[in-house]
Design a protein around this motif. Structure first.
Motif, mmCIF file in Angstrom:
data_model
loop_
_atom_site.group_PDB
_atom_site.id
_atom_site.type_symbol
_atom_site.label_atom_id
_atom_site.label_comp_id
_atom_site.label_asym_id
_atom_site.label_seq_id
_atom_site.Cartn_x
_atom_site.Cartn_y
_atom_site.Cartn_z
ATOM 1 N N GLY A 1 0.875 -1.123 -0.129
ATOM 2 C CA GLY A 1 -0.025 0.074 -0.020
ATOM 3 C C GLY A 1 0.747 1.161 -0.076
ATOM 4 N N GLU A 2 0.460 2.318 0.798
ATOM 5 C CA GLU A 2 1.204 3.589 0.634
ATOM 6 C C GLU A 2 2.190 3.842 1.747
ATOM 7 N N LYS A 3 2.102 2.883 2.785
ATOM 8 C CA LYS A 3 2.991 2.758 3.915
ATOM 9 C C LYS A 3 4.489 2.068 3.555
ATOM 10 N N THR A 4 4.752 1.458 2.897
ATOM 11 C CA THR A 4 6.019 0.960 2.986
ATOM 12 C C THR A 4 6.977 1.810 2.027
ATOM 13 N N MET A 5 8.280 1.710 2.214
ATOM 14 C CA MET A 5 9.372 2.400 1.376
ATOM 15 C C MET A 5 9.194 1.548 -0.105
ATOM 16 N N ARG A 6 9.210 0.522 -0.237
ATOM 17 C CA ARG A 6 9.042 -0.313 -1.463
ATOM 18 C C ARG A 6 7.954 0.441 -2.383
ATOM 19 N N ALA A 7 6.624 0.476 -1.715
ATOM 20 C CA ALA A 7 5.570 1.116 -2.380
ATOM 21 C C ALA A 7 5.594 2.519 -2.983
ATOM 22 N N LYS A 8 6.352 3.340 -1.869
ATOM 23 C CA LYS A 8 6.746 4.535 -2.486
ATOM 24 C C LYS A 8 7.770 4.626 -3.519
ATOM 25 N N VAL A 9 8.862 3.741 -3.516
ATOM 26 C CA VAL A 9 9.683 3.845 -4.605
ATOM 27 C C VAL A 9 9.147 3.300 -6.008
ATOM 28 N N ILE A 10 8.212 2.208 -5.863
ATOM 29 C CA ILE A 10 7.815 1.982 -7.135
ATOM 30 C C ILE A 10 6.884 2.793 -7.781
ATOM 31 N N ARG A 11 5.894 3.437 -7.052
ATOM 32 C CA ARG A 11 5.224 4.643 -7.455
ATOM 33 C C ARG A 11 6.130 5.754 -7.994
ATOM 34 N N GLU A 12 7.084 6.149 -7.470
ATOM 35 C CA GLU A 12 7.866 7.182 -8.003
ATOM 36 C C GLU A 12 8.638 6.692 -9.275
#
Length: 62
Positions: free
Chosen positions: A23-34
């Motif tokens: 979801g929105e909480k993990t660093m992995r999710a943030k990096v993938i979205r970036e």
């Protein structure tokens, strides 16, 4: 000649919205979205460049 890629716009959208990577909480999710945002921006820039020069399709830059 259009460059072949497995990351279609539909695939990027499904990855962007997927809950499977935290979801929105993990660093992995943030990096993938970036990264997805960056891919979309680069594709848009490349398409605009081709339109401005009158070239057809997206080709791999030299």
């Amino acid at each position: 000649m259009r460059r072949a890629t497995g990351l279609t716009d539909e695939r990027l959208a499904s990855l962007y919205q997927a809950d499977g990577f935290g979801g929105e909480k993990t660093m992995r999710a943030k990096v993938i979205r970036e990264l997805i945002d960056e891919i979309r921006a680069l594709r848009h820039e490349l398409e605009n460049r081709h339109l401005a020069t009158g070239q057809q399709g997206m080709e791999r830059p030299p």
